[in-house]
Write an enzyme that holds these catalytic residues in place. Sequence first.
Site, PDB file in Angstrom:
ATOM      1  N   SER A  25       0.737  -1.257  -0.112  1.00  0.00           N
ATOM      2  CA  SER A  25       0.096   0.092   0.063  1.00  0.00           C
ATOM      3  C   SER A  25       0.719   1.042  -0.168  1.00  0.00           C
ATOM      4  CB  SER A  25      -0.950   0.180   1.239  1.00  0.00           C
ATOM      5  OG  SER A  25      -0.276   0.014   2.585  1.00  0.00           O
ATOM      6  N   ASN A 112      -2.109  -2.446  13.164  1.00  0.00           N
ATOM      7  CA  ASN A 112      -3.937  -2.010  13.117  1.00  0.00           C
ATOM      8  C   ASN A 112      -4.362  -0.829  13.828  1.00  0.00           C
ATOM      9  OD1 ASN A 112      -3.797  -4.870  11.982  1.00  0.00           O
ATOM     10  ND2 ASN A 112      -4.831  -5.712  13.535  1.00  0.00           N
ATOM     11  N   THR A 157     -39.761  26.014 -10.014  1.00  0.00           N
ATOM     12  CA  THR A 157     -39.802  24.859  -9.572  1.00  0.00           C
ATOM     13  C   THR A 157     -40.201  23.889 -10.711  1.00  0.00           C
ATOM     14  OG1 THR A 157     -42.512  25.190  -9.262  1.00  0.00           O
ATOM     15  CG2 THR A 157     -41.181  25.784  -7.596  1.00  0.00           C
ATOM     16  N   HIS A 158     -39.812  22.538 -10.485  1.00  0.00           N
ATOM     17  CA  HIS A 158     -40.163  21.519 -11.633  1.00  0.00           C
ATOM     18  C   HIS A 158     -39.247  22.297 -13.253  1.00  0.00           C
ATOM     19  CE1 HIS A 158     -42.843  19.489  -9.498  1.00  0.00           C
ATOM     20  NE2 HIS A 158     -43.349  20.682  -9.101  1.00  0.00           N
ATOM     21  N   SER A 279     -14.031  25.716 -27.842  1.00  0.00           N
ATOM     22  CA  SER A 279     -14.358  24.522 -28.546  1.00  0.00           C
ATOM     23  C   SER A 279     -12.968  24.344 -29.579  1.00  0.00           C
ATOM     24  CB  SER A 279     -15.584  24.524 -29.265  1.00  0.00           C
ATOM     25  OG  SER A 279     -15.697  23.626 -30.460  1.00  0.00           O
ATOM     26  N   LYS A 285     -17.855  29.247 -29.497  1.00  0.00           N
ATOM     27  CA  LYS A 285     -18.227  28.510 -28.304  1.00  0.00           C
ATOM     28  C   LYS A 285     -17.448  29.063 -26.765  1.00  0.00           C
ATOM     29  CE  LYS A 285     -20.397  24.566 -27.800  1.00  0.00           C
ATOM     30  NZ  LYS A 285     -19.350  24.048 -26.904  1.00  0.00           N
ATOM     31  N   ASN A 287     -17.388  27.248 -23.265  1.00  0.00           N
ATOM     32  CA  ASN A 287     -17.662  26.340 -22.503  1.00  0.00           C
ATOM     33  C   ASN A 287     -17.640  26.412 -20.903  1.00  0.00           C
ATOM     34  OD1 ASN A 287     -18.346  24.903 -24.813  1.00  0.00           O
ATOM     35  ND2 ASN A 287     -16.279  24.143 -24.946  1.00  0.00           N
ATOM     36  N   GLU A 292     -19.173  21.968 -15.175  1.00  0.00           N
ATOM     37  CA  GLU A 292     -19.290  20.688 -15.579  1.00  0.00           C
ATOM     38  C   GLU A 292     -18.279  19.564 -14.954  1.00  0.00           C
ATOM     39  OE1 GLU A 292     -20.738  21.568 -20.044  1.00  0.00           O
ATOM     40  OE2 GLU A 292     -18.799  21.245 -19.865  1.00  0.00           O
ATOM     41  N   TYR A 319      -9.800  -6.622  13.019  1.00  0.00           N
ATOM     42  CA  TYR A 319      -9.051  -5.758  11.730  1.00  0.00           C
ATOM     43  C   TYR A 319      -9.206  -6.915  10.484  1.00  0.00           C
ATOM     44  CZ  TYR A 319      -5.994  -3.397   8.503  1.00  0.00           C
ATOM     45  OH  TYR A 319      -5.570  -2.672   7.444  1.00  0.00           O
ATOM     46  N   GLN A 324      -7.426  -2.010   3.988  1.00  0.00           N
ATOM     47  CA  GLN A 324      -6.503  -1.430   3.267  1.00  0.00           C
ATOM     48  C   GLN A 324      -7.173  -0.393   2.353  1.00  0.00           C
ATOM     49  OE1 GLN A 324      -2.420  -3.032   2.447  1.00  0.00           O
ATOM     50  NE2 GLN A 324      -3.265  -2.882   0.035  1.00  0.00           N
ATOM     51  N   LYS A 327      -8.372   3.747   2.357  1.00  0.00           N
ATOM     52  CA  LYS A 327      -7.699   4.940   2.209  1.00  0.00           C
ATOM     53  C   LYS A 327      -7.556   5.771   0.884  1.00  0.00           C
ATOM     54  CE  LYS A 327      -4.463   3.111   5.377  1.00  0.00           C
ATOM     55  NZ  LYS A 327      -5.412   1.488   5.423  1.00  0.00           N
TER      56      LYS A 327
END
Length: 462
Positions: A25, A112, A157-158, A279, A285, A287, A292, A319, A324, A327
């Site tokens: 690890s 542990n 709303t909606h 773009s 454009k 963006n 996003e 344990y 492991q 993490k």
Amino acid sequence: MTEKQTWSQRFESALHPAIARFNASISFDIELIEYDITGSQAHAKMLAHTGIISHEEGEALFNGLEQVRQEYRQGQFQPGVDAEDVHFAVEKRLTEIVGDVGKKLHTARSRNDQVGTDTRLYLRDQIQQIRQQLRDWQTVLVDIAEKNVETLIPGYTHLQRAQPVSLAHHLLAYFQMAQRDWERLEDVYSRVNISPLGCGALAGTTFPIDRHYTANLLHFDNVYANSLDGVSDRDFAIEFLCAASIIMVHLSRLSEEIILWASEEFRFITLKDSCATGSSIMPQKKNPDVPELVRGKTGRVFGHLQAMLVIMKGLPLAYNKDLQEDKEGIFDSVNTVKACLEAMTILLQEGLEFRHQRLATAVTEDFANATDVADYLAARGVPFREAYNIVGKVVKTSIAAGKLLKDLHLEEWQEIHPAFAADIYEAITPRQVVAARNSYGGTGFLQVRQALINARTQLSVK
């Protein structure tokens, strides 16, 4: 075959190289190295404090560990896969520095309880950093809100036009979400900040350790009362991942709105060049990459929460190596939340502008004032449900005639109901529609100004 490990005298041969790589690890738990060193220094002090080792040995261990820390910071200590994990790596280098006394560090301790301690030290530090980022995010929201108390924006709303609201009121909704996030992390912190150090592998230890001594050195609020629970508990990690997921929900919701607002269909905001891209084929454009990406990255944090729940659901005490896997999800969630908070704070602070003229026009081009017409009648004795139905018919006929409510003549209003008078026009202006909603927590300007005062007060709480 690889070199035999510390624990491998029980075995006839070393691990197969592929299995050693699979088992290791160190590639990701190196993130914990400074926390591992800090926890080990406290453990060394406790061993000397209780007489398990001499004070000279304790001092040698402490100083040797500090040297390991400095070597790591300076890039001189960079353990590879042969170290298996960060704990073995640090102990091995410590022994190279201080000699055989380094082998005494692990007295009365297991990996542990060691890894459990390291993870909590890491996470409580990260929680405080994220809480400060939330404060920065909230401050930007309030700063913009204070400049836009009387800027109106369509409320939905909606995803349908509903009623106009103060832009400040809209932004303060996200302030309140962030406030809950800030408070939620404080609550999570209280369960992160409990020390498992001294629980051993699962059953405690025969040595006369002082768990409260190490807890105090490491600024833990308490110690686990049950050693089995101490080494196997990951509730705190699940709670953090849940809190992180909710933060991402809130950031993603605003991201979605910003994406809509920036579209040609809405045109509520203009994205600045510093926080947008173009773009590769369409030169016109611009963006909204930041929102996003935030919206997209939300899913990976959700995934880490789901993975952690699945890891835990079938583990017998105490344990298990499955843990492991906790993490990488925690590390990635921390990094993702911090990066998204930073990016969204920058975006809102300096990456977009509200198009005030467009917003002013937007709140005049729909029937979002219909409820106010019904309220107008209700205030003059007409039962609200009856008023509601009257206005519904008016909206229907107005749409058919290609008119808005503000376009109706007074004679038309009075034909609808004799309670209408000339003041109906003022009552249905967007500004009055917003100002009139002065109930506690509403979008009325007086309420919004008080909410801003309250928000500044909340921000003063550290």
